[in-house]
Scaffold this motif. Sequence first.
Motif, mmCIF file in Angstrom:
data_model
loop_
_atom_site.group_PDB
_atom_site.id
_atom_site.type_symbol
_atom_site.label_atom_id
_atom_site.label_comp_id
_atom_site.label_asym_id
_atom_site.label_seq_id
_atom_site.Cartn_x
_atom_site.Cartn_y
_atom_site.Cartn_z
ATOM 1 N N GLY A 299 -9.036 36.343 10.651
ATOM 2 C CA GLY A 299 -9.557 36.962 9.443
ATOM 3 C C GLY A 299 -9.722 38.457 9.636
ATOM 4 N N THR A 300 -8.972 39.249 8.876
ATOM 5 C CA THR A 300 -9.026 40.710 8.970
ATOM 6 C C THR A 300 -10.029 41.248 7.952
ATOM 7 N N PHE A 301 -11.062 41.941 8.423
ATOM 8 C CA PHE A 301 -12.093 42.446 7.502
ATOM 9 C C PHE A 301 -12.503 43.862 7.890
ATOM 10 N N ILE A 302 -13.035 44.598 6.919
ATOM 11 C CA ILE A 302 -13.455 45.981 7.192
ATOM 12 C C ILE A 302 -14.976 46.120 7.204
ATOM 13 N N ASP A 303 -15.685 45.138 6.656
ATOM 14 C CA ASP A 303 -17.139 45.075 6.769
ATOM 15 C C ASP A 303 -17.597 43.704 6.282
ATOM 16 N N ASN A 304 -18.882 43.410 6.478
ATOM 17 C CA ASN A 304 -19.432 42.148 5.980
ATOM 18 C C ASN A 304 -20.949 42.254 5.867
ATOM 19 N N HIS A 305 -21.610 41.122 5.748
ATOM 20 C CA HIS A 305 -23.049 41.088 5.498
ATOM 21 C C HIS A 305 -23.889 41.362 6.737
ATOM 22 N N ASP A 306 -23.262 41.495 7.899
ATOM 23 C CA ASP A 306 -23.988 41.723 9.145
ATOM 24 C C ASP A 306 -23.860 43.149 9.673
ATOM 25 N N VAL A 307 -23.036 43.963 9.018
ATOM 26 C CA VAL A 307 -22.797 45.336 9.483
ATOM 27 C C VAL A 307 -22.900 46.274 8.280
ATOM 28 N N PRO A 308 -23.103 47.569 8.509
ATOM 29 C CA PRO A 308 -23.158 48.515 7.381
ATOM 30 C C PRO A 308 -21.860 48.502 6.586
ATOM 31 N N ALA A 328 -5.875 46.385 5.983
ATOM 32 C CA ALA A 328 -6.229 44.966 5.861
ATOM 33 C C ALA A 328 -5.148 44.169 5.144
ATOM 34 N N MET A 329 -4.504 44.780 4.147
ATOM 35 C CA MET A 329 -3.535 44.057 3.337
ATOM 36 C C MET A 329 -2.122 44.068 3.925
ATOM 37 N N THR A 330 -1.906 44.827 4.981
ATOM 38 C CA THR A 330 -0.572 44.855 5.594
ATOM 39 C C THR A 330 -0.593 44.364 7.034
ATOM 40 N N TYR A 331 -1.781 44.048 7.548
ATOM 41 C CA TYR A 331 -1.926 43.649 8.949
ATOM 42 C C TYR A 331 -1.713 42.144 9.103
ATOM 43 N N THR A 332 -1.558 41.717 10.360
ATOM 44 C CA THR A 332 -1.476 40.292 10.652
ATOM 45 C C THR A 332 -2.817 39.633 10.322
ATOM 46 N N GLY A 333 -2.801 38.356 10.027
ATOM 47 C CA GLY A 333 -4.043 37.662 9.718
ATOM 48 C C GLY A 333 -4.310 37.589 8.225
ATOM 49 N N ILE A 334 -5.369 36.861 7.873
ATOM 50 C CA ILE A 334 -5.754 36.653 6.480
ATOM 51 C C ILE A 334 -6.772 37.707 6.074
ATOM 52 N N PRO A 335 -6.486 38.517 5.052
ATOM 53 C CA PRO A 335 -7.462 39.518 4.620
ATOM 54 C C PRO A 335 -8.728 38.860 4.071
ATOM 55 N N VAL A 336 -9.878 39.395 4.483
ATOM 56 C CA VAL A 336 -11.181 38.920 3.999
ATOM 57 C C VAL A 336 -11.937 40.139 3.473
#
Length: 465
Positions: A299-308, A328-336
């Motif tokens: 899962g490729t993500f740039i932030d979430n509920h645990d980080v700023p 995120a949209m061009t990398y390997t993995g599923i974008p989240v």
Amino acid sequence: MRRRLTVAVFMISVLLLILSPLASAVEPIGPTDLIYFIMTDRFNDAAPNEYYANKKDASGYHGGDLQGIIEKLDYINSLGFTAIWITPVVDNQPGGYHGYWAIDFYKVEEHLGNLDDLKRLVEEAHLRGMKVILDVVINHTGSLHPFVYDKPDWFHAKRLITDWNDQRQVEDGWLAGLPDFDQSNPQVMEYLIDMALWWIDQTGVDGFRLDTVKHVQKEYLTKFAYAIKARYPDFYLVGEVFDSRAGFIEGYSMTGIDGFLDFPMYYGISDTLAKDKGPEALERAVISGSLYSRRNLMGTFIDNHDVPRFVNRLDEPVRRLEQALAVAMTYTGIPVVYYGTEIALPGGNDPDNRRDMVFEENDVTETLRRLTKIRKQNAELVYGGIDLIGLGAYGFAYQRTYEGSSTVLLLNLGDEAREFSFVLPYASAFSSFEDLYDPSVKGTISNGSVTITTAPKSFYILKLK
């Protein structure tokens, strides 16, 4: 008479299958999906009830509910997402708006709705071809769970985690002071497995996001995953191993969990784009990704509920955020993508990073729509291999290639316009390119070398021809 009875039984069986939660099941979650992550209490309040909520209390309930998600499924779908991940729905102790302080694993938290609401959410999502991932916790309970008092032998002895390099302490300690399940007790494992299967049976959800995975011993994660897959072979399990080391995360792939949230890539994106530390952090993250055995299920993500929030540290948040989304949209993995990212919703540390959603679209919203469409239309961005391209201190790039199709992502990290010239890792017979995001972009390819002039803090998605 016997034949009529047999036919009647058959027809009843068919009817029950049609009416079951799984009847409208969609394709299994996989690399082609795009996931929108929702903290239910902070998303949309569509079904006011008598339960207390106070939007001024950052650590309390704000009123978001399951009906609110149902009413925004078309909006989420319009952004290009094919799946939603929602925070835990189980009944929580007071203050557990986020869902991680369970007091009843078999009941829906009343602030969010009820079991019928959850079933309807899954059904409505499936009708739109969308999938639903439930957040599930098998590591701990809330401090007020009756088991803490009635079944003390179900928990490890109370001890806080003081040494994060001591894996036994990480696994057996009470994370944030929360009672830690002792999965070596067979009754505990039986309960957790039965509970998880019950939610699938009841609702027809398509996957689980497993919280706090590195706090559970691998032996018991394996038993859990095996039990789920034995009944639901295509069920998607994505784990949270909150760690910056790709090799450490990959060590959990042996448990049968399909993929994991890619924290090393998160740190790479954050360091390079949010903290302006240069391309090296992102390049290291891409290289470390080669350690994953199922890279396209991460899962490729740039932030979430645990980080700023990503935008929280930036003077020019939109440009950098759009670059991060392009990665995120061009990398390997599923974008989240975390709710609110599509409007550059700000937020610092927990709970500030869990602000109420605002449904007012802006330029970032449209950028995200275009990027999800680009990903869906270009198979190399889903299945392709990845090769880094060195651009020096002010640039970052990689090439994705699959079955003869190839696309390059390029970022200008600097504050000035800059010309980049680079040799393609896989040049093939490519002689030109089209920028999939902005077709007006010009440049050349000669003898496998690309030359392009770029704007400050910009991104380019170059389809090679």
